[in-house]
Design a protein around this motif. Structure first.
Motif, PDB file in Angstrom:
ATOM      1  N   THR A 273     -40.219  -5.999  20.810  1.00 53.92           N
ATOM      2  CA  THR A 273     -39.238  -6.031  19.599  1.00 53.92           C
ATOM      3  C   THR A 273     -37.669  -4.967  19.615  1.00 53.92           C
ATOM      4  OG1 THR A 273     -40.894  -5.436  18.595  1.00 53.92           O
ATOM      5  CG2 THR A 273     -40.017  -5.071  17.417  1.00 53.92           C
ATOM      6  N   LEU A 274     -38.775  -3.504  20.343  1.00 52.17           N
ATOM      7  CA  LEU A 274     -36.522  -3.044  20.309  1.00 52.17           C
ATOM      8  C   LEU A 274     -35.666  -3.682  21.425  1.00 52.17           C
ATOM      9  CD1 LEU A 274     -38.231   0.409  21.608  1.00 52.17           C
ATOM     10  CD2 LEU A 274     -36.971  -0.203  19.411  1.00 52.17           C
ATOM     11  N   ALA A 275     -36.004  -4.526  22.354  1.00 56.00           N
ATOM     12  CA  ALA A 275     -35.237  -5.362  23.491  1.00 56.00           C
ATOM     13  C   ALA A 275     -35.172  -6.572  22.090  1.00 56.00           C
ATOM     14  CB  ALA A 275     -35.988  -5.954  24.720  1.00 56.00           C
ATOM     15  N   GLY A 276     -35.455  -7.242  21.856  1.00 58.45           N
ATOM     16  CA  GLY A 276     -34.700  -8.415  20.749  1.00 58.45           C
ATOM     17  C   GLY A 276     -33.891  -7.922  19.503  1.00 58.45           C
ATOM     18  N   GLY A 277     -34.486  -6.341  19.605  1.00 54.97           N
ATOM     19  CA  GLY A 277     -33.412  -5.410  18.587  1.00 54.97           C
ATOM     20  C   GLY A 277     -31.055  -5.626  19.344  1.00 54.97           C
ATOM     21  N   ALA A 278     -31.968  -4.752  20.142  1.00 49.61           N
ATOM     22  CA  ALA A 278     -30.141  -4.452  21.128  1.00 49.61           C
ATOM     23  C   ALA A 278     -29.292  -6.153  20.983  1.00 49.61           C
ATOM     24  CB  ALA A 278     -30.995  -3.730  22.237  1.00 49.61           C
ATOM     25  N   LEU A 279     -30.744  -6.842  21.822  1.00 51.97           N
ATOM     26  CA  LEU A 279     -29.213  -8.473  22.012  1.00 51.97           C
ATOM     27  C   LEU A 279     -28.867  -8.958  20.546  1.00 51.97           C
ATOM     28  CD1 LEU A 279     -32.106 -10.432  24.489  1.00 51.97           C
ATOM     29  CD2 LEU A 279     -30.013  -9.706  24.722  1.00 51.97           C
ATOM     30  N   CYS A 280     -29.523  -8.516  19.821  1.00 47.19           N
ATOM     31  CA  CYS A 280     -29.164  -9.001  17.934  1.00 47.19           C
ATOM     32  C   CYS A 280     -27.791  -8.154  17.932  1.00 47.19           C
ATOM     33  CB  CYS A 280     -30.227  -8.737  16.723  1.00 47.19           C
ATOM     34  SG  CYS A 280     -31.416  -9.995  16.685  1.00 47.19           S
ATOM     35  N   LEU A 281     -27.528  -6.750  18.002  1.00 44.78           N
ATOM     36  CA  LEU A 281     -26.643  -5.994  18.190  1.00 44.78           C
ATOM     37  C   LEU A 281     -25.524  -5.939  18.729  1.00 44.78           C
ATOM     38  CD1 LEU A 281     -28.263  -2.716  16.980  1.00 44.78           C
ATOM     39  CD2 LEU A 281     -27.406  -4.384  15.615  1.00 44.78           C
ATOM     40  N   ALA A 282     -26.345  -6.483  19.744  1.00 41.48           N
ATOM     41  CA  ALA A 282     -24.742  -7.307  21.284  1.00 41.48           C
ATOM     42  C   ALA A 282     -24.342  -8.537  20.758  1.00 41.48           C
ATOM     43  CB  ALA A 282     -25.029  -7.211  22.552  1.00 41.48           C
ATOM     44  N   GLY A 283     -25.289  -9.270  20.602  1.00 46.65           N
ATOM     45  CA  GLY A 283     -24.265 -10.466  20.190  1.00 46.65           C
ATOM     46  C   GLY A 283     -23.268 -11.067  18.853  1.00 46.65           C
ATOM     47  N   VAL A 284     -24.175  -9.092  17.754  1.00 46.82           N
ATOM     48  CA  VAL A 284     -23.119  -9.411  16.715  1.00 46.82           C
ATOM     49  C   VAL A 284     -21.658  -9.011  17.541  1.00 46.82           C
ATOM     50  CG1 VAL A 284     -22.823  -8.382  14.420  1.00 46.82           C
ATOM     51  CG2 VAL A 284     -24.809  -9.067  15.309  1.00 46.82           C
ATOM     52  N   ALA A 285     -20.956  -7.895  17.486  1.00 48.06           N
ATOM     53  CA  ALA A 285     -20.798  -7.496  18.926  1.00 48.06           C
ATOM     54  C   ALA A 285     -19.841  -7.955  19.594  1.00 48.06           C
ATOM     55  CB  ALA A 285     -20.815  -6.494  19.822  1.00 48.06           C
ATOM     56  N   VAL A 286     -19.912  -8.976  20.234  1.00 52.44           N
ATOM     57  CA  VAL A 286     -19.562 -10.147  20.757  1.00 52.44           C
ATOM     58  C   VAL A 286     -18.789 -10.944  19.728  1.00 52.44           C
ATOM     59  CG1 VAL A 286     -19.808 -11.923  22.484  1.00 52.44           C
ATOM     60  CG2 VAL A 286     -21.074  -9.729  22.807  1.00 52.44           C
ATOM     61  N   SER A 287     -20.397 -11.442  18.871  1.00 53.19           N
ATOM     62  CA  SER A 287     -19.440 -12.520  17.878  1.00 53.19           C
ATOM     63  C   SER A 287     -18.598 -12.029  17.056  1.00 53.19           C
ATOM     64  CB  SER A 287     -20.241 -13.126  16.892  1.00 53.19           C
ATOM     65  OG  SER A 287     -21.183 -11.988  15.721  1.00 53.19           O
ATOM     66  N   ARG A 288     -17.961 -10.583  16.673  1.00 53.17           N
ATOM     67  CA  ARG A 288     -16.755 -10.415  15.956  1.00 53.17           C
ATOM     68  C   ARG A 288     -16.013  -9.817  16.829  1.00 53.17           C
ATOM     69  NH1 ARG A 288     -17.748 -10.367  10.496  1.00 53.17           N
ATOM     70  NH2 ARG A 288     -16.256  -8.882   9.908  1.00 53.17           N
ATOM     71  N   SER A 289     -15.563  -9.672  18.112  1.00 49.36           N
ATOM     72  CA  SER A 289     -14.938  -9.078  19.183  1.00 49.36           C
ATOM     73  C   SER A 289     -13.421 -10.101  18.704  1.00 49.36           C
ATOM     74  CB  SER A 289     -15.473  -8.814  20.164  1.00 49.36           C
ATOM     75  OG  SER A 289     -15.600 -10.269  20.985  1.00 49.36           O
ATOM     76  N   ARG A 290     -12.585 -10.016  19.299  1.00 47.36           N
ATOM     77  CA  ARG A 290     -10.941 -10.557  19.279  1.00 47.36           C
ATOM     78  C   ARG A 290     -10.905 -10.231  20.781  1.00 47.36           C
ATOM     79  NH1 ARG A 290      -9.850 -12.444  14.323  1.00 47.36           N
ATOM     80  NH2 ARG A 290     -10.190 -11.478  12.864  1.00 47.36           N
TER      81      ARG A 290
END
Length: 322
Positions: A273-290
């Motif tokens: 669960t913790l690993a999945g939550g970390a992946l969710c946040l990492a993916g959001v950071a990547v998707s919103r980066s320019r």
């Protein structure tokens, strides 16, 4: 027109408020859903939200949105405020929370695809990569939360329909924001959803008389904060970015749900669960980066046209000479 840095920061803050409140909704739904049926819970939530939004709209004297906003308001109201809430409440009674989270998180992917098809939005590589990482994280969170023996084909279909309604509502709302403010679009969308759910009024009245106070208070909380406030901050942010990027931002919700369940309900998350939550946040950071702009150097290809222009200008005759 490009928004100023201050406006961009406000939009990001508004998106942050939205995902935090939407994450908190899962905790409240677990309490209210035990006493209220899916349609009654959706109607009660929408009524509370519509009352708050209507009062704020009157206080601010914003009036009615322009005529061009109504098609998007009506579609988003019926799909997102109405159908999504009812179908998701129903689906979560047929499957466990983990399975529901996995299926519903198809929504942001559908938003990006529909945005590209109907709104002409681009699908930059960073957005696609970030959504892939976040979706993998949502699947990990869902698998870790899934219980054995509590899933049905009907429940999965209902959650899939909820994801489709959510995506369609977001894409329909985006053009409406060009003709009305975030408050106007949210208020009248909520009203449209409320009208669509009026057939459940009898159930709501009957169940409200038997429901414990805590369930009713949670239903009111859902209407005031995750609906009235969060949908308004969502619309504010959506008006200032693409539907695809906003959809990707909601992948932060599963990670926040894990944290809230840990803090509020005392549910200690496992490693998956913790690993999945970390992946969710990492993916959001990547998707919103320019991507960083590439600076042209003296020997780069980008600098060559400038050198050629300078040479050509030097070879031109002086305008002051005959």
């Amino acid at each position: 027109m490009t928004d100023s840095p201050a406006s961009s920061r406000l939009a990001l803050a508004a998106a942050g408020v939205t995902v935090v409140l939407w994450a908190s909704a899962f905790v409240s739904i677990r309490s209210a859903g035990a006493a209220y049926s899916p349609g009654a819970l959706a109607l009660g939530r929408l009524l509370a939200g519509a009352l708050v939004l209507g009062a704020v709209l009157l206080i601010r004297r914003e009036g009615l949105p322009a005529r061009g906003a109504y098609p998007g308001i009506l579609i988003s109201g019926l799909l997102w405020f109405g159908a999504y809430m009812v179908v998701l409440n129903w689906g979560e009674q047929e499957v466990d929370a983990g399975t529901a989270a996995m299926v519903v998180n198809i929504g942001p992917i559908l938003i990006a695809l529909l945005g590209a098809r109907f709104l002409g939005e681009k699908l930059p590589p960073r957005l696609v990569a970030g959504m892939g990482v976040s979706f993998a994280g949502a699947v990990a969170v869902g698998l870790s939360m899934s219980g054995e023996g509590h899933a049905s084909v009907l429940g999965v279909v209902l959650c899939l329909l909820a994801a489709i309604a959510y995506a369609g509502g977001v894409v329909a709302q985006k053009p409406a924001l060009a003709h009305g403010s975030a408050l106007q679009v949210t208020t009248f969308g909520c009203l449209a959803g409320t009208v669509a759910c009026l057939p459940f009024a009898g159930q709501l009245i009957d169940e409200a008389g038997r429901a414990p106070l805590s369930a009713t208070l949670n239903m009111v909380y859902l209407g005031v904060f995750p609906t009235a406030l969060a949908f308004t901050t969502w619309a504010y942010a959506l008006a200032r970015t693409t539907a695809g990027r906003m959809g990707a931002t909601t992948y932060a919700v599963p990670a926040l749900v894990v944290v809230m369940a840990w803090v509020i309900l005392g549910e200690l998350p496992g490693l998956l669960t913790l690993a999945g939550g970390a992946l969710c946040l990492a993916g959001v950071a990547v998707s919103r980066s320019r991507p960083k702009p590439v600076k042209a150097t003296a020997g780069s290809a980008d600098a060559a046209p400038a050198r050629l222009r300078g040479r050509a200008e030097a070879e031109l005759p002086d305008k002051g000479k005959v």
